[in-house]
Design a protein around this motif. Structure first.
Motif, PDB file in Angstrom:
ATOM      1  N   LYS A 123      21.071 -28.670  -1.711  1.00 27.07           N
ATOM      2  CA  LYS A 123      22.231 -28.299  -0.894  1.00 27.07           C
ATOM      3  C   LYS A 123      22.122 -26.821  -0.566  1.00 27.07           C
ATOM      4  O   LYS A 123      21.883 -25.988  -1.436  1.00 27.07           O
ATOM      5  CB  LYS A 123      23.541 -28.587  -1.633  1.00 27.07           C
ATOM      6  CG  LYS A 123      24.775 -28.288  -0.769  1.00 27.07           C
ATOM      7  CD  LYS A 123      26.060 -28.818  -1.409  1.00 27.07           C
ATOM      8  CE  LYS A 123      26.478 -27.964  -2.587  1.00 27.07           C
ATOM      9  NZ  LYS A 123      27.845 -28.332  -3.072  1.00 27.07           N
TER      10      LYS A 123
ATOM     11  N   GLU B 182      21.130 -24.775  -3.827  1.00 23.41           N
ATOM     12  CA  GLU B 182      21.244 -25.530  -5.074  1.00 23.41           C
ATOM     13  C   GLU B 182      20.171 -26.605  -5.077  1.00 23.41           C
ATOM     14  O   GLU B 182      20.186 -27.510  -4.248  1.00 23.41           O
ATOM     15  CB  GLU B 182      22.635 -26.170  -5.188  1.00 23.41           C
ATOM     16  CG  GLU B 182      23.766 -25.162  -5.219  1.00 23.41           C
ATOM     17  CD  GLU B 182      25.126 -25.837  -5.286  1.00 23.41           C
ATOM     18  OE1 GLU B 182      25.156 -27.064  -5.555  1.00 23.41           O
ATOM     19  OE2 GLU B 182      26.144 -25.157  -5.069  1.00 23.41           O
ATOM     20  N   CYS B 183      19.233 -26.480  -6.017  1.00 26.39           N
ATOM     21  CA  CYS B 183      18.116 -27.421  -6.049  1.00 26.39           C
ATOM     22  C   CYS B 183      17.458 -27.359  -7.425  1.00 26.39           C
ATOM     23  O   CYS B 183      17.239 -26.269  -7.968  1.00 26.39           O
ATOM     24  CB  CYS B 183      17.101 -27.079  -4.954  1.00 26.39           C
ATOM     25  SG  CYS B 183      15.677 -28.169  -4.915  1.00 26.39           S
TER      26      CYS B 183
ATOM     27  N   LYS C 264      22.713 -30.616   3.552  1.00 29.11           N
ATOM     28  CA  LYS C 264      22.321 -31.447   2.417  1.00 29.11           C
ATOM     29  C   LYS C 264      21.032 -32.200   2.744  1.00 29.11           C
ATOM     30  O   LYS C 264      20.810 -32.622   3.885  1.00 29.11           O
ATOM     31  CB  LYS C 264      23.427 -32.452   2.071  1.00 29.11           C
ATOM     32  CG  LYS C 264      24.631 -31.841   1.385  1.00 29.11           C
ATOM     33  CD  LYS C 264      25.606 -32.933   0.945  1.00 29.11           C
ATOM     34  CE  LYS C 264      26.785 -32.333   0.202  1.00 29.11           C
ATOM     35  NZ  LYS C 264      27.751 -33.383  -0.238  1.00 29.11           N
ATOM     36  N   TYR C 265      20.219 -32.371   1.714  1.00 28.59           N
ATOM     37  CA  TYR C 265      18.949 -33.082   1.886  1.00 28.59           C
ATOM     38  C   TYR C 265      18.806 -34.140   0.795  1.00 28.59           C
ATOM     39  O   TYR C 265      19.047 -33.881  -0.387  1.00 28.59           O
ATOM     40  CB  TYR C 265      17.783 -32.094   1.806  1.00 28.59           C
ATOM     41  CG  TYR C 265      16.421 -32.758   1.740  1.00 28.59           C
ATOM     42  CD1 TYR C 265      15.907 -33.474   2.828  1.00 28.59           C
ATOM     43  CD2 TYR C 265      15.656 -32.681   0.574  1.00 28.59           C
ATOM     44  CE1 TYR C 265      14.674 -34.091   2.753  1.00 28.59           C
ATOM     45  CE2 TYR C 265      14.415 -33.292   0.492  1.00 28.59           C
ATOM     46  CZ  TYR C 265      13.930 -34.008   1.592  1.00 28.59           C
ATOM     47  OH  TYR C 265      12.709 -34.625   1.523  1.00 28.59           O
TER      48      TYR C 265
ATOM     49  N   GLN D 113      20.440 -36.940  -0.118  1.00 29.21           N
ATOM     50  CA  GLN D 113      21.613 -37.303  -0.906  1.00 29.21           C
ATOM     51  C   GLN D 113      21.921 -36.299  -2.033  1.00 29.21           C
ATOM     52  O   GLN D 113      22.209 -36.657  -3.163  1.00 29.21           O
ATOM     53  CB  GLN D 113      21.446 -38.709  -1.507  1.00 29.21           C
ATOM     54  CG  GLN D 113      21.308 -39.806  -0.458  1.00 29.21           C
ATOM     55  CD  GLN D 113      21.163 -41.171  -1.073  1.00 29.21           C
ATOM     56  OE1 GLN D 113      20.895 -41.296  -2.264  1.00 29.21           O
ATOM     57  NE2 GLN D 113      21.337 -42.209  -0.264  1.00 29.21           N
ATOM     58  N   GLY D 114      21.824 -35.038  -1.686  1.00 33.03           N
ATOM     59  CA  GLY D 114      22.194 -33.991  -2.619  1.00 33.03           C
ATOM     60  C   GLY D 114      21.074 -33.467  -3.483  1.00 33.03           C
ATOM     61  O   GLY D 114      21.316 -32.662  -4.386  1.00 33.03           O
TER      62      GLY D 114
ATOM     63  N   GLU E 286      27.109 -26.191   5.765  1.00 33.20           N
ATOM     64  CA  GLU E 286      26.554 -26.847   4.584  1.00 33.20           C
ATOM     65  C   GLU E 286      25.442 -27.796   5.026  1.00 33.20           C
ATOM     66  O   GLU E 286      25.646 -28.624   5.915  1.00 33.20           O
ATOM     67  CB  GLU E 286      27.646 -27.616   3.841  1.00 33.20           C
ATOM     68  CG  GLU E 286      27.123 -28.303   2.579  1.00 33.20           C
ATOM     69  CD  GLU E 286      28.203 -29.124   1.885  1.00 33.20           C
ATOM     70  OE1 GLU E 286      28.771 -28.621   0.909  1.00 33.20           O
ATOM     71  OE2 GLU E 286      28.459 -30.255   2.350  1.00 33.20           O
TER      72      GLU E 286
ATOM     73  N   GLU F 243      21.707 -33.522   6.461  1.00 38.04           N
ATOM     74  CA  GLU F 243      23.124 -33.684   6.813  1.00 38.04           C
ATOM     75  C   GLU F 243      23.715 -32.283   6.991  1.00 38.04           C
ATOM     76  O   GLU F 243      23.723 -31.485   6.068  1.00 38.04           O
ATOM     77  CB  GLU F 243      23.879 -34.407   5.708  1.00 38.04           C
ATOM     78  CG  GLU F 243      23.355 -35.799   5.396  1.00 38.04           C
ATOM     79  CD  GLU F 243      24.093 -36.415   4.208  1.00 38.04           C
ATOM     80  OE1 GLU F 243      25.283 -36.063   4.012  1.00 38.04           O
ATOM     81  OE2 GLU F 243      23.490 -37.213   3.484  1.00 38.04           O
TER      82      GLU F 243
END
Length: 680
Positions: free
Chosen positions: A647, A658-659, A640-641, A643-644, A638, A616
């Motif tokens: 990110k 962020e992962c 996203k992969y 569903q969060g 931004e 996304e």
């Protein structure tokens, strides 16, 4: 950076400045606005007519709450309610802030440190270092000793019960009974504390570090402080903070103050451009500063100190010619040194000889000795004279000629001392509130004669309210405040024609008097405001980066740049970086060089090659001052992969990932580094 204000009075400055997680306390004065609610208490051995006043009876008695009908600590005088107990104080603290987190305390002058012993007494684990000049330290210490002495004398005269202060229902009943005439003290009653002790003072001052004017002090590797002369009194200063804004790169401050990566924050407290005995006010380094925090201006914006000084001499001459004595309530340091020399010179001009001046205080001798030892902190002319052996002040000369007589206030329990001082004379003593100290019994002795006079030269209190407990008074009363601090007219010239700060921070009470300027961004505050200061971006990187690894630069022909990939172990301490070589077995590396901005389209392709699909992608509406208008639409993205689960935010100068899945994190990292997707 954030600024937290602890005071609702701009002339009682107290702030907390947070920078990169560090907390710096700017001044911690002692509020004294409630002192006029107390009855005066003379020293032991003197007649105390206030002790026989009727005790307050609470007619609206509530038996369910067990409220007392009679409160011994409240008395009625001239149909007004007063507190009859030893003086107590409160501090400018807040339940919203943990003062044990304070790292550094910067003090401007001896008036703004008098509450510090309470801070170190309340927070026993507080290890903050206090930075101040030597005169501020010496005079501040003596003023605290003096206050302890005065309150101890009161405690010998009165035994009180404090329980009434902790029942808020009493205050509502009193307010109702007194037709809503509520004492200021009531709003602070539950915060009031007995005066600190000499031991508390000494413990607090054990944390002091003495500084000189213009001395550069490294508070941390990225923050440097300097005390700059404010001209207000001996050792008074404004504080200059040079802060490295590139703290996330290399932040150690170099010796040059002109480096463009430094943000300059100025804290300007009591200052004056008038010529006094202290070192001249200096503001050259404030020009075009990034932030200017302005406080402690003259209460009376239209007041001219020279006009009041001229009128003061005329009033004193009239009283002396009438064979009366003049009582001047004043602080035991500061303006009193000007008064000694100013009046001596005036008496010589009008040929009014043999006039005695009395200086009555438990610290009178100590303060005169300290001031004569402070030749480093006076004007250049006085410094030059002191080098030739002449003291910077005329105290010694006046004392030798018996024009100036010092009396320790602990002798005032001897009534003969009060009766037999030379007349006519001028008496300097405290406290300014007229509630404790030698001034209490002096007013009682002098008020019956219309030949005597009392002159108020300080504007902290309403002289009418200060004198209410002493009525009726026959002696003459004059209010001639002498305040040398900058007024609004002077400060507006400084701000708009000389200093020109980018951001001006002032109390909301100052807003109507500050002349607006389109080039100066004005921020206002009030009590307990927590202000986020506008960020200042700098592109110049200046600092300490130690690289202990082989560097193999790669030339970028189109940009005339040479870029190197560094592979090593990074150690960071206080934003100073060391890069060390890895062991041979860990030294395998790809010959990759990444630089410049991320090409988002290539990055998305690389993510799909790494097996990351169903992304996304959306643009972020973040304005970036570093990007021109044509690039704004593509500046922040931004991604996203799943569903969060991951990110990624790609900005013009920074990419955040962020992962929580280590394997997924490695795939994203490899996609980011793949094929050198950066562009200049």
């Amino acid at each position: 950076m954030r600024l937290y204000c602890l005071s609702d009075d701009p002339n009682l400055p107290c702030f907390i400045l947070t920078v990169y997680g560090r907390s710096i306390l700017l001044d911690f004065p002692l509020p004294i606005d409630h002192l006029l609610d107390y009855l005066p208490i003379p020293s032991p051995g003197c007649v105390n007519r206030f002790s026989s006043l009727p005790k307050y009876k609470l007619l609206s008695h509530n038996k369910e709450n067990n409220l007392p009908r009679q409160i011994d600590e409240l008395r009625i005088l001239h149909n007004q309610l007063f507190v009859y107990s030893p003086i107590e104080f409160y501090t400018l603290d807040s339940s919203q802030y943990d003062f044990s987190l304070i790292d550094i305390i910067l003090i401007s002058n001896y008036e703004t440190l008098l509450a510090l012993p309470y801070l170190f007494k309340t927070y026993e684990n507080l290890n903050a270092q206090i930075y101040l000049t030597e005169p501020t330290y010496r005079f501040g210490q003596q003023l605290m000793y003096e206050m302890v002495s005065y309150v101890e004398q009161q405690s010998k005269m009165i035994q009180t019960n404090d329980e009434w202060k902790y029942d808020p229902d009493i205050f509502d009943s009193i307010e109702e009974q007194q037709n809503e005439k509520k004492l200021k003290l009531f709003s602070h009653a539950q915060k009031l504390m007995s005066c600190y002790s000499i031991e508390n003072v000494d413990k607090c001052l054990s944390h002091v570090t003495i500084v000189h004017f213009n001395e550069q002090i490294d508070l941390y590797s990225s923050i440097r402080a300097s005390a700059i002369s404010s001209g207000y009194c001996l050792g008074s200063c404004n504080w200059q903070l040079d802060i490295n804004v590139n703290h996330n790169q290399t932040s150690k401050i170099e010796t040059s103050s002109s480096q463009s990566n430094l943000t300059r924050f100025i804290y300007m407290s009591s200052s004056t451009t008038l010529e006094t005995y202290s070192t001249k006010f200096s503001y050259d380094s404030f020009l075009n500063c990034d932030y200017l925090l302005l406080s402690n201006l003259c209460h009376l914006s239209s007041m001219d100190a020279s006009i009041n000084a001229t009128e003061l001499t005329a009033k004193i001459e009239n009283i002396l010619n009438d064979h009366g004595s003049v009582l001047i309530p004043c602080s035991s340091t500061g303006l009193i040194y000007d008064m000694f020399e100013f009046l001596t010179k005036y008496f010589e001009q009008i040929n009014l000889l043999n006039i005695h001046m009395y200086f009555i205080s438990p610290i009178s001798n100590a303060n005169l000795a300290i001031s004569n030892a402070m030749s480093e902190w006076v004007t250049e002319q006085r410094q030059t004279a002191s080098f030739s052996g002449t003291p910077p002040f005329k105290h010694n000369e006046l004392i030798k000629s018996k024009c100036l007589i010092t009396i320790s206030s602990d002798r005032l329990d001897d009534t003969e001392t009060l009766i037999n001082f030379e007349q006519p004379s001028i008496i300097f003593t405290g406290h300014l509130s007229l509630r404790f100290g030698p001034v209490v019994q002096l007013i009682e002795k002098m008020k019956t004669s219309s030949s005597n006079g009392i002159i108020f030269i300080d504007n902290q209190y309403s002289y009418v309210d200060a004198l209410k407990p002493y009525q009726p008074i026959n002696m003459k009363c004059f209010y001639l405040p002498i305040d040398t601090r900058l007024n609004f007219s002077q400060v507006n010239i400084l701000l708009n024609e000389k200093i020109r700060p980018k951001n001006l921070i002032v109390h909301e009470q100052y807003l109507n008097d500050i002349v607006k300027n389109d080039k100066i961004n004005i921020l206002s505050y009030r009590k307990y405001d927590n202000i986020k200061l506008p960020s200042i971006n700098r592109y110049f990187i200046n600092g300490q980066l130690n690289i202990k690894s082989d560097i193999k630069p790669k030339l970028i022909p189109t940009s005339n740049l040479a870029i190197a990939s560094i592979h090593g172990h990074l150690d960071m301490c206080d934003y100073v970086y060391d890069i060390n070589e890895l062991d041979n077995e860990n030294s395998k590396q790809n010959n990759l060089i990444t630089y410049g901005k991320i090409d988002v389209d290539k990055f998305l392709i690389n993510l799909s090659k790494s097996g990351i699909f169903g992304l996304e992608v959306k643009q972020l509406n973040e304005y970036d001052n570093d990007v021109n208008d044509n690039e704004q639409s593509n500046r922040s993205v931004e991604i996203k992969y799943n569903q969060g689960a991951a990110k990624i935010i790609v900005r013009s100068k920074q990419t955040d990932i962020e992962c929580n899945d280590p394997s997924l994190m490695n795939k994203i990292r490899d996609a980011l580094l793949m094929n050198n997707i950066g562009t200049l």
